[in-house]
Design a protein around this motif. Structure first.
Motif, PDB file in Angstrom:
ATOM      1  N   ALA A 268       0.840  -1.202   0.000  1.00 45.12           N
ATOM      2  CA  ALA A 268       0.000   0.000   0.000  1.00 45.12           C
ATOM      3  C   ALA A 268       0.872   1.248   0.000  1.00 45.12           C
ATOM      4  O   ALA A 268       0.583   2.212  -0.705  1.00 45.12           O
ATOM      5  CB  ALA A 268      -0.938  -0.002   1.201  1.00 45.12           C
ATOM      6  N   ARG A 269       1.948   1.231   0.787  1.00 43.73           N
ATOM      7  CA  ARG A 269       2.868   2.380   0.801  1.00 43.73           C
ATOM      8  C   ARG A 269       3.518   2.570  -0.554  1.00 43.73           C
ATOM      9  O   ARG A 269       3.620   3.683  -1.045  1.00 43.73           O
ATOM     10  CB  ARG A 269       3.940   2.194   1.870  1.00 43.73           C
ATOM     11  CG  ARG A 269       3.503   2.540   3.262  1.00 43.73           C
ATOM     12  CD  ARG A 269       4.682   2.648   4.209  1.00 43.73           C
ATOM     13  NE  ARG A 269       5.362   1.388   4.409  1.00 43.73           N
ATOM     14  CZ  ARG A 269       5.053   0.494   5.346  1.00 43.73           C
ATOM     15  NH1 ARG A 269       4.073   0.743   6.178  1.00 43.73           N
ATOM     16  NH2 ARG A 269       5.711  -0.636   5.451  1.00 43.73           N
ATOM     17  N   CYS A 270       3.951   1.492  -1.175  1.00 43.84           N
ATOM     18  CA  CYS A 270       4.583   1.583  -2.496  1.00 43.84           C
ATOM     19  C   CYS A 270       3.595   2.120  -3.516  1.00 43.84           C
ATOM     20  O   CYS A 270       3.956   2.929  -4.364  1.00 43.84           O
ATOM     21  CB  CYS A 270       5.095   0.218  -2.948  1.00 43.84           C
ATOM     22  SG  CYS A 270       6.525  -0.346  -2.028  1.00 43.84           S
ATOM     23  N   GLY A 271       2.368   1.686  -3.440  1.00 45.64           N
ATOM     24  CA  GLY A 271       1.334   2.165  -4.358  1.00 45.64           C
ATOM     25  C   GLY A 271       1.074   3.647  -4.200  1.00 45.64           C
ATOM     26  O   GLY A 271       0.920   4.377  -5.171  1.00 45.64           O
ATOM     27  N   ARG A 272       1.049   4.118  -2.954  1.00 45.06           N
ATOM     28  CA  ARG A 272       0.836   5.551  -2.721  1.00 45.06           C
ATOM     29  C   ARG A 272       2.000   6.357  -3.254  1.00 45.06           C
ATOM     30  O   ARG A 272       1.815   7.397  -3.847  1.00 45.06           O
ATOM     31  CB  ARG A 272       0.633   5.825  -1.237  1.00 45.06           C
ATOM     32  CG  ARG A 272      -0.747   5.474  -0.744  1.00 45.06           C
ATOM     33  CD  ARG A 272      -1.019   6.073   0.615  1.00 45.06           C
ATOM     34  NE  ARG A 272      -0.127   5.583   1.634  1.00 45.06           N
ATOM     35  CZ  ARG A 272      -0.354   4.545   2.435  1.00 45.06           C
ATOM     36  NH1 ARG A 272      -1.473   3.886   2.324  1.00 45.06           N
ATOM     37  NH2 ARG A 272       0.523   4.182   3.342  1.00 45.06           N
TER      38      ARG A 272
END
Length: 70
Positions: A54-58
């Motif tokens: 999720a962090r990488c996607g953001r």
């Protein structure tokens, strides 16, 4: 307890998919994993991976949106 096995009345161990081993064998594995703390460890590792993705996607969305707006 695995969320996909939860039912209104608790865990539906006898409602295992046909391609799984018998419910008693699956439950025996689950019980041993739970007693040894592995269910918690699996959950924690999975949660960590989900949060990392999720962090990488953001981060990639932020980068992508700043380059598109220019």
């Amino acid at each position: 307890m695995p969320a996909w096995l939860e039912g209104r009345g608790g865990i539906a161990w006898r409602a295992m998919p046909a391609d799984f081993p018998g419910w008693a064998r699956v439950y025996a594995f689950f019980r041993r994993w739970r007693e040894n703390g592995l269910v918690t460890e699996f959950h924690d590792r999975l949660r960590g991976r989900v949060r990392e993705r999720a962090r990488c996607g953001r981060r990639s969305r932020r980068r992508g949106s700043s380059t598109r707006s220019r």
